[in-house]
Scaffold this motif. Structure first.
Motif, PDB file in Angstrom:
ATOM      1  N   GLY A  42       0.542  -1.329   0.127  1.00 18.31           N
ATOM      2  CA  GLY A  42       0.098   0.008  -0.355  1.00 18.31           C
ATOM      3  C   GLY A  42       0.575   1.377  -0.084  1.00 18.31           C
ATOM      4  N   LYS A  43       1.573   1.147   0.000  1.00 21.08           N
ATOM      5  CA  LYS A  43       2.536   2.708  -0.295  1.00 21.08           C
ATOM      6  C   LYS A  43       3.544   2.683  -1.283  1.00 21.08           C
ATOM      7  N   GLU A  44       4.093   3.620  -1.694  1.00 21.41           N
ATOM      8  CA  GLU A  44       5.157   3.350  -2.793  1.00 21.41           C
ATOM      9  C   GLU A  44       6.642   3.211  -2.591  1.00 21.41           C
ATOM     10  N   ARG A  45       7.470   3.118  -3.562  1.00 20.09           N
ATOM     11  CA  ARG A  45       8.577   2.686  -3.279  1.00 20.09           C
ATOM     12  C   ARG A  45       9.528   3.540  -3.101  1.00 20.09           C
ATOM     13  N   GLU A  46       9.956   3.070  -1.837  1.00 18.88           N
ATOM     14  CA  GLU A  46      11.364   3.770  -1.243  1.00 18.88           C
ATOM     15  C   GLU A  46      12.391   3.535  -1.574  1.00 18.88           C
ATOM     16  N   PHE A  47      13.750   5.131  -1.508  1.00 17.30           N
ATOM     17  CA  PHE A  47      14.783   4.518  -1.392  1.00 17.30           C
ATOM     18  C   PHE A  47      15.238   3.899  -0.130  1.00 17.30           C
ATOM     19  N   VAL A  48      16.563   3.123  -0.077  1.00 14.96           N
ATOM     20  CA  VAL A  48      16.654   2.651   0.790  1.00 14.96           C
ATOM     21  C   VAL A  48      18.307   3.023   1.402  1.00 14.96           C
ATOM     22  N   ALA A  49      18.859   2.461   0.819  1.00 10.22           N
ATOM     23  CA  ALA A  49      20.553   2.971   0.377  1.00 10.22           C
ATOM     24  C   ALA A  49      21.764   2.648  -0.687  1.00 10.22           C
ATOM     25  N   ALA A  50      22.406   3.574  -1.133  1.00 10.60           N
ATOM     26  CA  ALA A  50      22.980   3.921  -2.030  1.00 10.60           C
ATOM     27  C   ALA A  50      24.945   3.588  -2.340  1.00 10.60           C
ATOM     28  N   SER A 102      27.468   7.475 -12.269  1.00  5.54           N
ATOM     29  CA  SER A 102      29.051   8.050 -11.452  1.00  5.54           C
ATOM     30  C   SER A 102      28.220   8.674 -10.174  1.00  5.54           C
ATOM     31  N   SER A 103      27.322   9.611 -10.385  1.00  3.31           N
ATOM     32  CA  SER A 103      26.840  10.536  -8.842  1.00  3.31           C
ATOM     33  C   SER A 103      26.166   9.435  -8.407  1.00  3.31           C
ATOM     34  N   MET A 104      25.479   9.912  -7.624  1.00  2.15           N
ATOM     35  CA  MET A 104      24.613   9.006  -6.496  1.00  2.15           C
ATOM     36  C   MET A 104      23.190   9.581  -6.607  1.00  2.15           C
ATOM     37  N   SER A 105      21.624   8.691  -6.758  1.00  5.86           N
ATOM     38  CA  SER A 105      20.838   9.393  -6.705  1.00  5.86           C
ATOM     39  C   SER A 105      19.955   8.561  -5.787  1.00  5.86           C
ATOM     40  N   THR A 106      18.957   9.157  -5.186  1.00  5.20           N
ATOM     41  CA  THR A 106      18.209   8.998  -4.032  1.00  5.20           C
ATOM     42  C   THR A 106      16.768   8.462  -5.154  1.00  5.20           C
ATOM     43  N   THR A 107      16.618   8.549  -5.700  1.00  7.38           N
ATOM     44  CA  THR A 107      14.962   8.205  -6.503  1.00  7.38           C
ATOM     45  C   THR A 107      14.549   7.869  -7.825  1.00  7.38           C
ATOM     46  N   ASN A 108      13.773   7.033  -7.780  1.00 12.00           N
ATOM     47  CA  ASN A 108      12.889   5.891  -8.394  1.00 12.00           C
ATOM     48  C   ASN A 108      14.285   6.050 -10.008  1.00 12.00           C
ATOM     49  N   LYS A 109      13.928   7.405 -10.578  1.00  8.36           N
ATOM     50  CA  LYS A 109      13.866   8.157 -11.521  1.00  8.36           C
ATOM     51  C   LYS A 109      15.599   8.056 -12.124  1.00  8.36           C
ATOM     52  N   GLY A 110      15.930   7.839 -10.530  1.00  2.01           N
ATOM     53  CA  GLY A 110      17.459   8.075 -11.590  1.00  2.01           C
ATOM     54  C   GLY A 110      18.055   6.442 -11.714  1.00  2.01           C
ATOM     55  N   TYR A 111      17.087   5.326 -12.073  1.00  2.00           N
ATOM     56  CA  TYR A 111      17.649   3.907 -11.883  1.00  2.00           C
ATOM     57  C   TYR A 111      17.207   3.588 -13.220  1.00  2.00           C
ATOM     58  N   SER A 112      18.004   2.707 -13.671  1.00  2.00           N
ATOM     59  CA  SER A 112      17.475   2.367 -14.633  1.00  2.00           C
ATOM     60  C   SER A 112      17.549   0.864 -15.405  1.00  2.00           C
ATOM     61  N   THR A 113      17.397   0.004 -14.124  1.00  2.00           N
ATOM     62  CA  THR A 113      17.504  -0.956 -14.097  1.00  2.00           C
ATOM     63  C   THR A 113      17.259  -1.844 -12.860  1.00  2.00           C
ATOM     64  N   TRP A 114      16.160  -2.634 -12.900  1.00  2.32           N
ATOM     65  CA  TRP A 114      15.853  -3.325 -11.595  1.00  2.32           C
ATOM     66  C   TRP A 114      15.471  -4.848 -11.494  1.00  2.32           C
ATOM     67  N   GLY A 115      15.763  -4.994 -10.176  1.00  7.00           N
ATOM     68  CA  GLY A 115      15.382  -6.352 -10.160  1.00  7.00           C
ATOM     69  C   GLY A 115      13.767  -6.903  -9.771  1.00  7.00           C
ATOM     70  N   GLN A 116      13.875  -8.062  -9.800  1.00  4.67           N
ATOM     71  CA  GLN A 116      12.261  -8.538  -9.812  1.00  4.67           C
ATOM     72  C   GLN A 116      12.078  -8.244  -8.028  1.00  4.67           C
ATOM     73  N   GLY A 117      12.574  -7.953  -7.055  1.00  4.56           N
ATOM     74  CA  GLY A 117      12.607  -7.837  -6.030  1.00  4.56           C
ATOM     75  C   GLY A 117      12.949  -9.748  -5.314  1.00  4.56           C
ATOM     76  N   THR A 118      13.127  -9.142  -3.481  1.00  2.00           N
ATOM     77  CA  THR A 118      13.145  -9.989  -2.528  1.00  2.00           C
ATOM     78  C   THR A 118      11.885  -9.843  -1.224  1.00  2.00           C
ATOM     79  N   ARG A 119      11.122 -10.480  -0.940  1.00  2.00           N
ATOM     80  CA  ARG A 119      10.414  -9.833  -0.184  1.00  2.00           C
ATOM     81  C   ARG A 119      10.829 -10.547   1.581  1.00  2.00           C
ATOM     82  N   VAL A 120      11.023  -9.217   2.689  1.00  2.00           N
ATOM     83  CA  VAL A 120      11.127  -9.799   3.860  1.00  2.00           C
ATOM     84  C   VAL A 120      10.446  -9.336   4.901  1.00  2.00           C
ATOM     85  N   THR A 121       9.694 -10.163   5.462  1.00  5.47           N
ATOM     86  CA  THR A 121       8.749  -9.614   6.568  1.00  5.47           C
ATOM     87  C   THR A 121       9.035  -9.847   7.863  1.00  5.47           C
TER      88      THR A 121
END
Length: 124
Positions: A42-50, A102-121
């Motif tokens: 129910g929430k938007e994707r958020e930056f965690v670490a880079a 080479s520059s850092m980014s904390t936004t979704n749009k700053g990244y071009s390649t994504w994985g499928q994700g892994t669930r943490v509960t």
């Protein structure tokens, strides 16, 4: 073409630890930034670490500082997220992302390649 695959998610009790792994393939990752994002129900994707190519001065979401550590092994094209002192609010699907710059980014749009994700509960 760049591809990333995450692993290491699972169910853990509050206060426990997990280590997520992201393995990248398809091209050289010289001077790239690799990051972790998460999306809770129910929430938007958020930056965690880079982390940048050299591994110095990583960036973190304020709520995970002191608990999570991002690191990378360039020889293996792999990035890790060590998560300690986990809390129920850390429950989410965690995504690995690659930024072809080479520059850092904390936004979704700053990244071009994504994985499928892994669930943490994290249970309370």
């Amino acid at each position: 073409q760049v591809q990333v695959v995450e692993s290491g998610g699972g169910l853990v009790q509050a206060g426990g630890s997990l280590r997520l792994t992201c393995a990248a393939s398809g091209r050289t990752f010289t001077y790239t930034v690799m990051a972790w994002f998460r999306q809770a129900p129910g929430k938007e994707r958020e930056f965690v670490a880079a982390v940048n190519w050299s591994g110095d001065n990583p960036s973190y979401l304020d709520s995970v500082k002191g608990r999570f550590t991002i690191s990378r092994d360039n020889a293996k094209n792999t990035v890790y997220l060590q998560m300690n002192s986990l809390k129920p609010e850390d429950t989410a699907v965690y995504f690995c992302a690659v930024r072809l710059a080479s520059s850092m980014s904390t936004t979704n749009k700053g990244y071009s390649t994504w994985g499928q994700g892994t669930r943490v509960t994290v249970s309370s």
